[in-house]
Motif scaffolding. Structure first.
Motif, PDB file in Angstrom:
ATOM      1  N   ASN A 165       0.984  -1.382  -0.349  1.00 23.73           N
ATOM      2  CA  ASN A 165      -0.185  -0.419   0.109  1.00 23.73           C
ATOM      3  C   ASN A 165       1.075   1.277   0.194  1.00 23.73           C
ATOM      4  O   ASN A 165       1.645   1.340   0.817  1.00 23.73           O
ATOM      5  N   LYS A 166       1.225   2.021  -0.841  1.00 26.30           N
ATOM      6  CA  LYS A 166       1.878   3.377  -1.707  1.00 26.30           C
ATOM      7  C   LYS A 166       1.251   4.158  -0.095  1.00 26.30           C
ATOM      8  O   LYS A 166       2.175   4.645   0.272  1.00 26.30           O
ATOM      9  N   ARG A 167       0.058   4.867   0.467  1.00 25.77           N
ATOM     10  CA  ARG A 167       0.165   5.324   1.243  1.00 25.77           C
ATOM     11  C   ARG A 167       0.106   4.749   2.817  1.00 25.77           C
ATOM     12  O   ARG A 167       1.021   5.685   3.727  1.00 25.77           O
ATOM     13  N   TRP A 168       0.424   3.355   2.514  1.00 27.59           N
ATOM     14  CA  TRP A 168       1.352   3.583   4.005  1.00 27.59           C
ATOM     15  C   TRP A 168       2.832   3.150   4.574  1.00 27.59           C
ATOM     16  O   TRP A 168       3.096   3.206   5.267  1.00 27.59           O
ATOM     17  N   ALA A 169       3.213   2.909   3.076  1.00 28.07           N
ATOM     18  CA  ALA A 169       4.648   2.701   3.053  1.00 28.07           C
ATOM     19  C   ALA A 169       5.267   4.304   2.749  1.00 28.07           C
ATOM     20  O   ALA A 169       5.671   4.362   3.549  1.00 28.07           O
ATOM     21  N   ALA A 170       4.265   4.772   2.688  1.00 32.46           N
ATOM     22  CA  ALA A 170       4.692   6.965   2.752  1.00 32.46           C
ATOM     23  C   ALA A 170       4.893   7.162   3.921  1.00 32.46           C
ATOM     24  O   ALA A 170       5.517   7.537   4.983  1.00 32.46           O
ATOM     25  N   LEU A 171       3.570   6.947   4.848  1.00 30.04           N
ATOM     26  CA  LEU A 171       3.613   7.628   6.251  1.00 30.04           C
ATOM     27  C   LEU A 171       5.196   6.415   6.922  1.00 30.04           C
ATOM     28  O   LEU A 171       5.328   7.278   8.199  1.00 30.04           O
ATOM     29  N   ARG A 172       5.138   4.673   6.792  1.00 27.64           N
ATOM     30  CA  ARG A 172       5.951   4.268   7.649  1.00 27.64           C
ATOM     31  C   ARG A 172       7.406   5.085   7.345  1.00 27.64           C
ATOM     32  O   ARG A 172       8.268   5.080   8.328  1.00 27.64           O
ATOM     33  N   SER A 173       8.176   5.515   6.083  1.00 30.56           N
ATOM     34  CA  SER A 173       8.581   6.021   5.806  1.00 30.56           C
ATOM     35  C   SER A 173       9.457   7.331   7.037  1.00 30.56           C
ATOM     36  O   SER A 173      10.535   7.870   7.146  1.00 30.56           O
ATOM     37  N   GLN A 174       7.495   8.163   6.660  1.00 27.16           N
ATOM     38  CA  GLN A 174       8.065   9.584   7.689  1.00 27.16           C
ATOM     39  C   GLN A 174       8.443   9.344   8.967  1.00 27.16           C
ATOM     40  O   GLN A 174       8.921   9.642   9.597  1.00 27.16           O
ATOM     41  N   VAL A 175       7.430   7.876   9.627  1.00 24.77           N
ATOM     42  CA  VAL A 175       7.722   7.737  11.088  1.00 24.77           C
ATOM     43  C   VAL A 175       9.013   7.428  10.892  1.00 24.77           C
ATOM     44  O   VAL A 175      10.496   7.972  11.897  1.00 24.77           O
ATOM     45  N   SER A 176      10.325   6.562  10.268  1.00 21.36           N
ATOM     46  CA  SER A 176      11.520   6.034  10.243  1.00 21.36           C
ATOM     47  C   SER A 176      12.286   7.501  10.135  1.00 21.36           C
ATOM     48  O   SER A 176      13.250   8.044  11.121  1.00 21.36           O
ATOM     49  N   ARG A 177      11.986   8.295   9.601  1.00 24.96           N
ATOM     50  CA  ARG A 177      12.832   9.651   8.915  1.00 24.96           C
ATOM     51  C   ARG A 177      12.886  10.886  10.242  1.00 24.96           C
ATOM     52  O   ARG A 177      14.123  11.750  10.888  1.00 24.96           O
ATOM     53  N   GLN A 178      11.198  11.388  10.884  1.00 27.27           N
ATOM     54  CA  GLN A 178      10.864  12.280  11.518  1.00 27.27           C
ATOM     55  C   GLN A 178      11.926  11.500  13.055  1.00 27.27           C
ATOM     56  O   GLN A 178      12.384  12.352  14.240  1.00 27.27           O
ATOM     57  N   ARG A 179      11.817  10.206  13.338  1.00 20.74           N
ATOM     58  CA  ARG A 179      12.396   9.406  14.528  1.00 20.74           C
ATOM     59  C   ARG A 179      13.837   9.901  14.193  1.00 20.74           C
ATOM     60  O   ARG A 179      14.952  10.133  15.739  1.00 20.74           O
ATOM     61  N   ASP A 188       5.163   9.384  15.793  1.00 20.20           N
ATOM     62  CA  ASP A 188       3.906   9.142  16.403  1.00 20.20           C
ATOM     63  C   ASP A 188       3.302   9.700  15.562  1.00 20.20           C
ATOM     64  O   ASP A 188       1.990   8.422  15.757  1.00 20.20           O
ATOM     65  N   GLU A 189       2.650  10.549  15.433  1.00 26.29           N
ATOM     66  CA  GLU A 189       1.672  10.693  14.400  1.00 26.29           C
ATOM     67  C   GLU A 189       1.355  10.080  13.316  1.00 26.29           C
ATOM     68  O   GLU A 189       0.627   9.579  13.022  1.00 26.29           O
ATOM     69  N   PHE A 190       2.075   9.893  12.689  1.00 21.57           N
ATOM     70  CA  PHE A 190       2.958   8.774  11.239  1.00 21.57           C
ATOM     71  C   PHE A 190       2.688   7.999  11.767  1.00 21.57           C
ATOM     72  O   PHE A 190       1.632   7.389  10.833  1.00 21.57           O
ATOM     73  N   ASP A 191       2.673   7.477  12.672  1.00 23.95           N
ATOM     74  CA  ASP A 191       2.727   6.613  13.342  1.00 23.95           C
ATOM     75  C   ASP A 191       1.123   5.538  13.630  1.00 23.95           C
ATOM     76  O   ASP A 191       0.649   4.313  12.956  1.00 23.95           O
ATOM     77  N   ARG A 192       0.245   6.543  13.955  1.00 31.38           N
ATOM     78  CA  ARG A 192      -0.585   6.702  13.994  1.00 31.38           C
ATOM     79  C   ARG A 192      -1.870   6.441  13.077  1.00 31.38           C
ATOM     80  O   ARG A 192      -2.382   5.558  12.743  1.00 31.38           O
ATOM     81  N   GLN A 193      -1.116   7.313  12.141  1.00 31.30           N
ATOM     82  CA  GLN A 193      -1.837   7.733  10.603  1.00 31.30           C
ATOM     83  C   GLN A 193      -1.665   6.194   9.729  1.00 31.30           C
ATOM     84  O   GLN A 193      -2.645   5.544   9.345  1.00 31.30           O
ATOM     85  N   ALA A 194      -0.340   5.627  10.193  1.00 31.15           N
ATOM     86  CA  ALA A 194      -0.520   4.270   9.206  1.00 31.15           C
ATOM     87  C   ALA A 194      -0.555   2.451  10.141  1.00 31.15           C
ATOM     88  O   ALA A 194      -1.164   1.906   9.172  1.00 31.15           O
ATOM     89  N   ARG A 195      -1.025   2.971  11.190  1.00 27.23           N
ATOM     90  CA  ARG A 195      -2.128   2.154  11.777  1.00 27.23           C
ATOM     91  C   ARG A 195      -3.179   1.798  11.446  1.00 27.23           C
ATOM     92  O   ARG A 195      -3.548   0.890  11.295  1.00 27.23           O
ATOM     93  N   ALA A 199      -1.589  -2.631   5.606  1.00 29.34           N
ATOM     94  CA  ALA A 199       0.012  -2.958   4.245  1.00 29.34           C
ATOM     95  C   ALA A 199       0.168  -3.312   2.441  1.00 29.34           C
ATOM     96  O   ALA A 199       0.580  -2.373   2.524  1.00 29.34           O
ATOM     97  N   GLY A 200      -1.455  -3.760   2.702  1.00 28.21           N
ATOM     98  CA  GLY A 200      -1.722  -3.968   1.598  1.00 28.21           C
ATOM     99  C   GLY A 200      -2.117  -3.175   0.699  1.00 28.21           C
ATOM    100  O   GLY A 200      -3.574  -3.104   0.830  1.00 28.21           O
ATOM    101  N   ASP A 201      -2.326  -2.898  -0.178  1.00 29.05           N
ATOM    102  CA  ASP A 201      -3.452  -2.276  -0.969  1.00 29.05           C
ATOM    103  C   ASP A 201      -4.613  -3.320  -1.476  1.00 29.05           C
ATOM    104  O   ASP A 201      -4.346  -4.494  -2.221  1.00 29.05           O
ATOM    105  N   PRO A 202      -5.351  -2.884  -1.082  1.00 32.28           N
ATOM    106  CA  PRO A 202      -7.065  -3.711  -1.200  1.00 32.28           C
ATOM    107  C   PRO A 202      -7.170  -3.617  -2.137  1.00 32.28           C
ATOM    108  O   PRO A 202      -8.286  -4.016  -2.818  1.00 32.28           O
ATOM    109  N   ASN A 203      -6.520  -2.914  -3.004  1.00 29.64           N
ATOM    110  CA  ASN A 203      -7.683  -2.676  -4.750  1.00 29.64           C
ATOM    111  C   ASN A 203      -6.668  -2.819  -5.521  1.00 29.64           C
ATOM    112  O   ASN A 203      -6.311  -2.933  -6.750  1.00 29.64           O
TER     113      ASN A 203
END
Length: 225
Positions: A165-179, A188-195, A199-203
């Motif tokens: 899921n590209k949106r999920w992957a982008a948020l997880r990347s932001q989590v790593s970058r901000q940490r 933590d905010e990006f992590d909450r959004q990712a949760r 993780a997989g693309d439903p479409n």
């Protein structure tokens, strides 16, 4: 003898009341049919079977239907009333070579019934209220189970794994970058959004699953799980 019970939507369903000698004979027939056929029935069939029922059907859905997108529910209209006797007997003949046994089942199906002391012929259907009708209904619909499992499920199942899921992957990347930058609150905010996202693309068009379950004449399908 036949009586009627009221159905939820107003109509009445005929219910056969057999004498004790008929019930005894039908129980013997049920035991024989159940001993032979039950081990051959689909694992996705849960109605009127030993050690199976509503709870086992719900358990299968709960543990194996995760991530479902589309549900299709089907109910065969007037199934027990309209079951074709000739088709049912031909299905039994595929497995049972004792014509006396087959003839006994045929007579049971065509025995007719009394309503207000008037005898009426039964041209189709299985006697509702009969001890042997449930196992006969499963024999009749076993062909449907086989068709879904051998034809439809392989046809509509593809892909080994969903695309990320590209949106999920982008948020997880932001989590790593901000940490790494020490911005814990932002991470933590990006992590909450990712949760909140899968993780997989439903479409993902290259990933499809078809699931199937049957309880008597009620059928459930799901796709894109």
């Amino acid at each position: 003898m036949e009586r009627s019970i009221r159905r939820p939507y107003g109509k009445k369903r005929p219910l056969g009341i057999q004498v004790w000698s008929d019930k005894l004979l039908q129980e013997v027939l049920r035991l024989i049919l159940d001993a032979y056929f039950d081990v051959r029935f689909s694992t996705h069939s849960h109605g009127f079977r030993s050690e199976r029922g509503c709870h086992t059907a719900l358990r299968e859905i709960y543990y194996t239907w995760g991530g479902s997108v589309w549900f299709i529910e089907g109910d065969i209209s007037q199934y027990f009333d309209k079951m074709d006797h000739e088709i049912l007997v031909s299905m039994l003949r595929e497995h049972i070579k004792d014509e006396r046994f087959i003839r006994l089942i045929s007579h049971l199906l065509e025995a007719g019934y009394l309503e207000d002391w008037n005898w009426k012929t039964t041209y189709s259907g299985a006697p509702q209220g009969s001890i042997v009708s449930p196992v006969l209904s499963n024999v009749y619909l076993d062909k449907l189970d086989q068709y879904v499992e051998t034809e439809l499920i392989p046809k509509y199942t593809k892909g080994e794994k969903r695309q990320r899921n590209k949106r999920w992957a982008a948020l997880r990347s932001q989590v790593s970058r901000q940490r790494k930058k020490g911005n814990r609150k932002r991470a933590d905010e990006f992590d909450r959004q990712a949760r909140q996202l899968p993780a997989g693309d439903p479409n993902d068009p290259n990933f499809r699953r078809l699931k199937y379950i049957r309880y008597a004449d009620d059928v459930r399908h799901l796709t894109r799980c």
